[in-house]
Write an enzyme that holds these catalytic residues in place. Structure first.
Site, PDB file in Angstrom:
ATOM      1  CE  LYS A 191      -1.939  -2.398  -7.648  1.00 15.81           C
ATOM      2  NZ  LYS A 191      -2.380  -3.764  -7.285  1.00 15.81           N
ATOM      3  NE  ARG A 202       1.482  -6.264 -13.442  1.00 10.24           N
ATOM      4  CZ  ARG A 202       1.008  -5.236 -14.129  1.00 10.24           C
ATOM      5  NH1 ARG A 202       1.460  -5.001 -15.358  1.00 10.24           N
ATOM      6  NH2 ARG A 202       0.078  -4.452 -13.615  1.00 10.24           N
ATOM      7  CB  SER A 220       9.119  -4.430  -8.482  1.00  9.42           C
ATOM      8  OG  SER A 220       8.139  -4.202  -9.500  1.00  9.42           O
ATOM      9  CE1 TYR A 267       9.161  -6.136  -3.079  1.00 12.60           C
ATOM     10  CE2 TYR A 267       9.188  -4.064  -4.286  1.00 12.60           C
ATOM     11  CZ  TYR A 267       8.542  -5.231  -3.934  1.00 12.60           C
ATOM     12  OH  TYR A 267       7.288  -5.496  -4.411  1.00 12.60           O
ATOM     13  CE  LYS A 271      -2.972  -6.722 -13.390  1.00 16.01           C
ATOM     14  NZ  LYS A 271      -2.504  -7.209 -12.076  1.00 16.01           N
ATOM     15  CE  LYS A 317       1.945  -1.894  -6.112  1.00  9.81           C
ATOM     16  NZ  LYS A 317       1.437  -3.257  -5.848  1.00  9.81           N
TER      17      LYS A 317
END
Length: 337
Positions: free
Chosen positions: A206, A216, A286, A325, A229, A260
Site C-alpha cells: 500500500k 477519504r 477512488s 467501484y 502516512k 494499492k
C-alpha cells in the site's frame, strides 16, 4: 505461378502479426486475457441510519448506504454474479477518538453491516478491513501517541478487531493499516478464536499515494488527517521494498495479496504474482475511478471503454481480481455481451 512476394514478406521473414487480427473470430480465438464478473470485488461505504443512499460528490455514481440499503445492494451484486463486497464504515464523529476504540465494539457499524449482509445474502463474500482510520479522530490508520503512529499497540488492537469481524461473519480480513507484523498477529488471533477458515487478504503493498483523496471524503477522514502516512505506507519510488513487504506477509500467513493503488503499480502486480504465486489483487482506488468518471462526464474519453480497458490491464499484469467501484457497472456491461 506469378510470384507475388512483397518487400514486406522479405523484411518480416513471411511473419505477419496482422493475420491473427484480421477478423473478430480470430481476435477472440487468440485473446490472452479476459475480464469476467468473477474478477470483481465491489467496495461499498456504510453509514448509520436507515433508508439512506447518499451520493459522494467526489465519486460520481458511488453512494454511502445505510445497512438496509447495503443489503439491497448486496442482493443486486449477487444477482449479477459479483463474488464479494468490501465494506468500509463512515461512523459518527462523536464515536471517533485517538485510539479508534469503536473498532473494538462488537456491534459497531461495520460488524452490524456484515451480519446483516451475510444473513440476507449468504452466498456473497464479505471482506472487511481492520485499519483504524474510519474510527480515529485524527484520520490515521493506527493509534496515535504524541506524534507517532505506534506499531505494536496498533497490531494488538487490529488483531482483536479482526476476531470481532470474523465473529460477525466476515469471510476475509483485509488489513490495510500497514503495521509491521500485523498479518501474523491476525492469523494467530483468528486461529485461537476458532476462525481457521477466515482468510487474510493482505494489503501487501500500500503506497503513500495521491490517489486516495475521494475515498477519504467517502469515510469523512480527509479533514481530520494530521500530517501524512509516509511513516507506514510505502514510498511510490520503491518497488523492491514493496516486494520485501509482501514477502513478509506471505511468511506470516497471508492467503491473498493486494496492490494499492492499481494502475500506477501494474509492475508491482506482475512482480508479486511472479514472486509468490498467491492469488493477487489490485485495488482500483477512488482517484483512479474518479479520473475516468470525470473525463467521461466531460466527453473527453469513452468511459465504458476506458473502464474495461483499465480493468483488463490488471488481468494482463497477473491479477486474479480487482477491487473496483465500477463492479456493478462492469457486471451489467458484461452481461449484455
Amino acid at each position: 505461378m506469378q510470384d507475388r512476394t512483397h518487400l514486406v514478406d522479405d523484411i518480416t521473414g513471411h511473419r505477419r502479426m496482422r493475420r491473427n487480427r484480421k477478423a473478430d473470430w480470430t481476435r477472440r480465438l487468440v485473446q490472452e486475457n479476459r475480464l469476467t464478473v468473477d474478477d470483481l470485488i465491489w467496495p461499498i461505504f456504510i453509514v448509520p441510519g436507515s433508508g439512506i443512499v447518499d451520493p459522494i460528490p467526489a465519486m460520481p455514481g458511488v453512494n454511502r448506504m445505510s445497512i438496509d440499503r447495503a443489503v439491497e445492494a448486496a442482493r443486486e451484486a449477487a444477482g449479477l454474479g459479483i463474488p464479494a463486497l468490501a465494506t468500509f464504515p463512515n461512523i459518527e464523529m462523536e464515536l471517533r477518538d485517538e485510539t479508534g476504540s469503536n473498532s473494538l465494539e462488537a456491534n459497531n457499524l461495520i460488524n452490524m453491516a456484515t451480519a446483516a449482509i451475510k444473513k440476507a445474502v449468504p452466498n456473497i463474500g464479505v471482506i472487511t478491513d481492520v485499519a483504524l482510520d474510519p474510527f480515529t479522530s485524527h484520520g490515521h490508520d493506527g493509534i496515535l501517541r504524541g506524534s507517532e503512529i505506534v506499531n505494536d499497540e496498533t497490531v494488538d488492537q487490529v488483531a482483536r478487531a479482526a476476531v470481532m469481524q470474523a465473529d460477525a461473519g466476515a469471510d476475509i480480513i483485509a488489513p490495510s493499516e500497514m503495521m509491521d507484523g500485523r498479518i501474523g498477529a491476525i492469523r494467530m488471533a483468528l486461529d485461537a478464536a476458532g476462525h481457521q477458515s477466515v482468510g487474510i487478504m493482505s494489503y501487501a503493498t500500500k503506497f503513500a499515494s495521491a490517489f486516495y483523496g475521494p475515498y477519504r471524503e467517502a469515510i469523512s477522514t480527509g479533514g481530520l488527517l494530521k500530517g501524512d502516512k509516509k511513516t507506514y505506507y510505502i514510498d511510490p519510488a520503491n518497488g523492491t521494498e514493496a516486494i520485501r513487504d509482501a514477502a513478509l506477509d506471505v511468511e506470516e500467513g497471508a492467503d491473498m495479496l493486494m496492490v494499492k493503488p492499481g494502475l500506477p503499480y501494474l509492475d508491482i502486480c506482475w512482480r508479486m504474482k511472479e514472486a509468490f504465486g498467491l492469488p493477487t489483487f489490485a485495488y482500483q482506488v477512488s482517484g483512479e475511478y474518479t479520473q475516468i468518471k470525470a473525463a467521461a462526464m466531460n466527453g473527453w474519453i469513452d468511459g465504458e471503454r476506458a473502464m474495461l480497458e483499465t480493468l483488463l490491464s490488471f488481468k494482463r499484469a497477473g491479477c486474479d481480481g480487482v477491487l473496483t467501484y465500477f463492479a456493478v457497472e462492469v457486471a451489467k456491461t458484461l452481461a449484455k455481451r
